[in-house]
Design an enzyme around this catalytic site. Structure first.
Site, PDB file in Angstrom:
ATOM      1  N   HIS A  69      45.080  88.524  25.148  1.00  0.00           N
ATOM      2  CA  HIS A  69      44.897  87.099  24.308  1.00  0.00           C
ATOM      3  C   HIS A  69      44.417  86.054  25.538  1.00  0.00           C
ATOM      4  CE1 HIS A  69      48.967  86.441  25.920  1.00  0.00           C
ATOM      5  NE2 HIS A  69      48.964  85.150  26.343  1.00  0.00           N
ATOM      6  N   ASP A  97      49.004  93.737  24.615  1.00  0.00           N
ATOM      7  CA  ASP A  97      47.752  92.937  24.231  1.00  0.00           C
ATOM      8  C   ASP A  97      47.671  93.237  26.210  1.00  0.00           C
ATOM      9  OD1 ASP A  97      46.674  90.414  24.910  1.00  0.00           O
ATOM     10  OD2 ASP A  97      48.840  89.614  24.190  1.00  0.00           O
ATOM     11  N   SER A 143      51.457  85.433  31.594  1.00  0.00           N
ATOM     12  CA  SER A 143      51.094  86.094  30.839  1.00  0.00           C
ATOM     13  C   SER A 143      49.811  87.259  31.300  1.00  0.00           C
ATOM     14  CB  SER A 143      49.665  86.463  29.579  1.00  0.00           C
ATOM     15  OG  SER A 143      50.602  85.759  28.705  1.00  0.00           O
TER      16      SER A 143
HETATM   17  N1  ARG Z   1      53.652  84.071  22.844  1.00  0.00           N
HETATM   18  C1  ARG Z   1      52.112  84.211  23.407  1.00  0.00           C
HETATM   19  C2  ARG Z   1      52.038  83.202  24.944  1.00  0.00           C
HETATM   20  O1  ARG Z   1      52.584  82.262  25.416  1.00  0.00           O
HETATM   21  C3  ARG Z   1      51.372  85.200  23.354  1.00  0.00           C
HETATM   22  C4  ARG Z   1      50.170  83.872  22.250  1.00  0.00           C
HETATM   23  C5  ARG Z   1      49.028  84.729  21.939  1.00  0.00           C
HETATM   24  N2  ARG Z   1      49.640  85.325  21.152  1.00  0.00           N
HETATM   25  C6  ARG Z   1      49.202  84.688  19.796  1.00  0.00           C
HETATM   26  N3  ARG Z   1      49.859  85.742  18.643  1.00  0.00           N
HETATM   27  N4  ARG Z   1      48.934  83.588  19.305  1.00  0.00           N
HETATM   28  O2  ARG Z   1      51.029  82.784  25.321  1.00  0.00           O
HETATM   29  N1  ASP Z   2      52.301  84.159  26.373  1.00  0.00           N
HETATM   30  C1  ASP Z   2      52.915  83.261  27.379  1.00  0.00           C
HETATM   31  C2  ASP Z   2      52.015  83.209  28.381  1.00  0.00           C
HETATM   32  O1  ASP Z   2      50.680  83.586  28.317  1.00  0.00           O
HETATM   33  C3  ASP Z   2      54.332  83.777  28.111  1.00  0.00           C
HETATM   34  C4  ASP Z   2      55.240  83.236  27.888  1.00  0.00           C
HETATM   35  O2  ASP Z   2      55.320  82.449  27.557  1.00  0.00           O
HETATM   36  O3  ASP Z   2      56.434  84.288  28.227  1.00  0.00           O
HETATM   37  O4  ASP Z   2      51.332  82.761  29.515  1.00  0.00           O
END
Ligand code: ARG
Ligand code: ASP
Length: 701
Positions: free
Chosen positions: A103, A224, A637
């Site tokens: 991502h 990921d 991330s």
């Molecule tokens: N929750 C994670 C973060 O805040 C991953 C986000 C990307 N993935 C998604 N399915 N949108 O960045």
């Molecule tokens: N998914 C988040 C990021 O892209 C990480 C988190 O908020 O735990 O940095």
């Protein structure tokens, strides 16, 4: 396109989650009285990690503070980079090979994807260096050194002079960052690389497996990750893209462990967390819990419902709105977890700490007034901040406002790149969806805006006989809804400027928009000025508490261990998922769960080679993701997760949504970060990508 695998994907009631086990609640509540940095809380400054090293070693770490950060010799910090300003990445070979999240590399992967070469769908693997793909505008930054400069600044040296000197005639980028609301200042010296090429990416059905449905959830099965390579000039120095450039030779890279992890193992995360507010008073938490989060969640729920309905009805919007849906839903789900977590912890009601502080401060004239001053500052500053957040989520949630803003920027300073970005915005734009969103956003605006509404606004709704009429006029009287109308204007900026003068959506934005706001309410200058002495006082008041500065996108170390947690009464979530769980979720009719045929075949043949691990019932499987107790946030991330010997065991990419209140208060019983197991990464490169040659340049242990 989504199935109700978890409660969040059930429509209408997006906020409900099962109640958490009473046992957890109790542990959490007992911990409240003294919000000490417990267990694995903390995001520590690498240059000061010496102060934590005894604790780290007591918890299993086998290396030294110098191994983590050193200015004199190569250390782990040389293998960690800030990836394009919002993520972390790490070097995993002596030849500049870099890994981050899928991502995080998404934009680059998407940028190279065409209908003929759809790397997002099918994945991409460079067979040799010549096939690695350059990415205009993509950069990474390595920390050369950091240094506290509080005293130098106090002695009268200017920030400009300190930075200029440290930049060594433009060789490095420098920044002075505030810690503890400006009680301490640190100089950061970075080396930036601009030739960063795409080396490999799994198909999205692995790299984004589970999509938004599984996002922020456990059990998780997302691969990921994506691979890049840093290129440098022949002297190993940063250089603009050139075919003459050669793979960068880092001072340090991470060896990769194939031994795997077990519950209880030490883990350390080294990365760039973006934003936390650990020391704010109850007023600030109340703002998040009572006003900001509920408003933002509700407005996004309404927006997502309209977009999802359109996506379910038709294939075109499903693709065009995929990225937008993902980004709206990401924060939306995070806020729900944060709200739930803060309510459960009772963070707002937690006045005991402040009362104790007030008692201590009472006979210290320089501090006695602080809580009152903070309270008064919040009283006068909160409303303005709230109105701007409301404007950002409602009025600016209308895409037409985004289009207008981009065009306005173009009219002021036209450029090829911006024209391209604008064209792309229109390619992914569906005015029919946006019209529905606009009605809902105006309703939401009216609902959350205190009375009276601005006169300029009510004049419009009165003239148009209500919000529906006004929303319709935003589109009917607009000159920028369709790209065929906009395209000629891009070649005639005078005409564009004239058109924008009359653009109704810009008039609407103008009524509510007061411009940029700092990232948190407490960072408004009128509030923050009191946090500086308050923070100083707190550190005198609570001498036992191990303080660490709030995250601010500077390099940090977090340590903890691989651990599951009690999800609900009698339900323990174990910390490791496997390929068997992917197969159980696999469903060719559901976009988010349709895995590559190759993975299915691999599973059917149990053809895992060296990546196989035994299952409890005597079979074999492949490890996929794991949970740990590291204190992380957005920006982490892509961060390396290393074991006690500093070997890479995983790549961090998420938290469970119930953990996300850790941005304000960390609860060791519940807060868990999520990493992809490095063995799944290696398995995917090797068995699914057929790119086993990449493994040869790594140091596998
Ligand atoms: N929750 C994670 C973060 O805040 C991953 C986000 C990307 N993935 C998604 N399915 N949108 O960045
Ligand atoms: N998914 C988040 C990021 O892209 C990480 C988190 O908020 O735990 O940095």
């Amino acid at each position: 396109m989504k199935r109700p695998l978890n409660p969040t994907s059930r429509r209408k009631r997006p906020c409900r989650m099962p109640r958490i086990a009473a046992a957890i609640l109790l542990t959490a509540l007992t911990a409240i009285a003294a919000p000490k940095a417990r267990a694995d809380e903390g995001m520590w400054l690498p240059s000061l990690i010496g102060k934590r090293i005894d604790d780290m070693r007591a918890k299993g770490f086998r290396l030294t503070a110098e191994d983590i950060y050193s200015v004199n010799k190569a250390s782990m910090k040389d293998a960690v980079v800030l990836f394009n300003g919002g993520c972390t990445g790490e070097l995993i070979s002596p030849e500049g090979l870099l890994v981050t999240n899928h991502h995080c590399g998404y934009g680059a992967i998407q940028g190279h994807s065409t209908v003929e070469h759809d790397y997002l769908t099918h994945g991409f693997w460079a067979r040799d260096r010549s096939e690695e793909l350059p990415n205009e505008g993509l950069w990474v930054r390595r920390l050369v050194r950091m240094e506290e400069v509080t005293d130098r600044l106090a002695a009268g040296e200017t920030a400009e002079k300190i930075c200029e000197e440290a930049a060594e005639k433009g060789r490095y980028r420098t920044a002075i960052e505030q810690m503890y609301y400006g009680n301490q200042q640190f100089l950061f010296v970075y080396e930036q690389f601009d030739d960063v090429r795409l080396v490999g990416a799994p198909p999205s059905s692995i790299g984004k497996f589970g999509g938004d449905t599984d996002n922020w959830m456990w059990p998780r099965h997302t691969g990921d990750f994506s691979l890049f390579r840093i290129y440098a000039d022949r002297e190993n120095r940063p250089a603009k893209f050139s075919r003459e450039n050669v793979p960068y030779r880092p001072a340090r890279y991470f060896p990769v462990s194939t031994k795997g992890i077990r519950e209880g193992d030490f883990t350390m995360i080294y990365g760039f967390p973006g934003n936390t507010q650990q020391y704010v008073t109850a007023d600030a938490v109340a703002y998040v819990v009572e006003r900001s989060d509920p408003m933002k969640i509700d407005l996004r729920t309404r927006r997502l419902e309209i977009i999802s309905a359109a996506q379910e009805a038709d294939a075109a919007p499903r693709i065009r709105y995929a990225a937008k849906h993902a980004s709206i839903a990401n924060a939306w789900k995070k806020w729900q977890g944060e709200l739930l977590g803060l309510q459960r912890l009772g963070t707002v009601a937690q006045k005991a700490y402040e009362t104790a502080f007030a008692r201590w401060a009472a006979d210290r004239p320089e501090y006695a007034h602080l809580l009152d001053s903070l309270r008064a500052a919040y009283r006068s500053a909160t409303e303005g901040y709230y109105l701007q957040e409301l404007c950002n989520e409602s009025v600016k949630g209308i895409e037409l406002a985004t289009l207008a803003a981009a065009l306005k920027q173009y009219a002021a300073k036209p450029s090829e790149a911006l024209a391209e970005r604008i064209a792309k915005l229109y390619r992914d734009y569906d005015p029919a969806i946006d019209r529905r969103v606009a009605v809902e956003m105006l309703r939401g605006l009216e609902q959350y805006h205190p009375r009276p509404l601005p006169e300029a606004y009510t004049a419009e709704t009165t003239r148009c006989k209500g919000v529906e009429g006004y929303a319709a006029r935003l589109f009917d009287a607009s000159a920028i809804v369709r790209f065929d109308a906009v395209e000629p204007l891009l070649r005639d900026t005078a005409a564009l400027r004239a058109a924008l003068q009359r653009e109704p959506v810009l008039h609407l934005v103008g009524i509510f928009d007061r411009g940029r706001i700092p990232r948190n309410l407490s960072n408004l200058p009128a509030v923050e000025r009191w946090y500086r002495p308050y923070m100083k006082a707190l550190r005198e008041f609570d001498r036992e508490r191990p303080f660490y500065p709030d995250a601010n996108l500077t390099l940090r170390v977090a340590y903890g261990q691989v651990a599951g947690y009690w999800y609900a009464d009698a339900v323990y979530h174990r910390p490791l998922t496997t390929l068997d769980g992917i197969i159980a979720k696999d469903d060719p009719t559901v976009y988010d769960y349709d895995i590559p045929q190759r993975l299915r075949a691999c599973h059917a043949a149990k053809d895992y080679g060296r990546w196989s691990i035994p299952t409890a019932d005597g079979g074999v499987t492949v490890p996929v993701c794991f949970l740990a107790t590291n204190h992380t946030t957005g920006g982490n991330s892509g961060s390396p997760v290393v074991n006690a010997d500093g070997e890479l065991v995983g790549i961090n990419f998420d938290r469970t949504w119930r953990s996300t209140m850790s941005d304000l208060q960390f609860d060791p019983a519940i807060c868990r970060n999520i990493a992809v197991d490095i063995r799944y990464v290696l398995f995917t490169i090797d068995r699914i990508g057929g790119a086993g040659h990449l493994l040869k340049e790594m140091e596998l242990r």
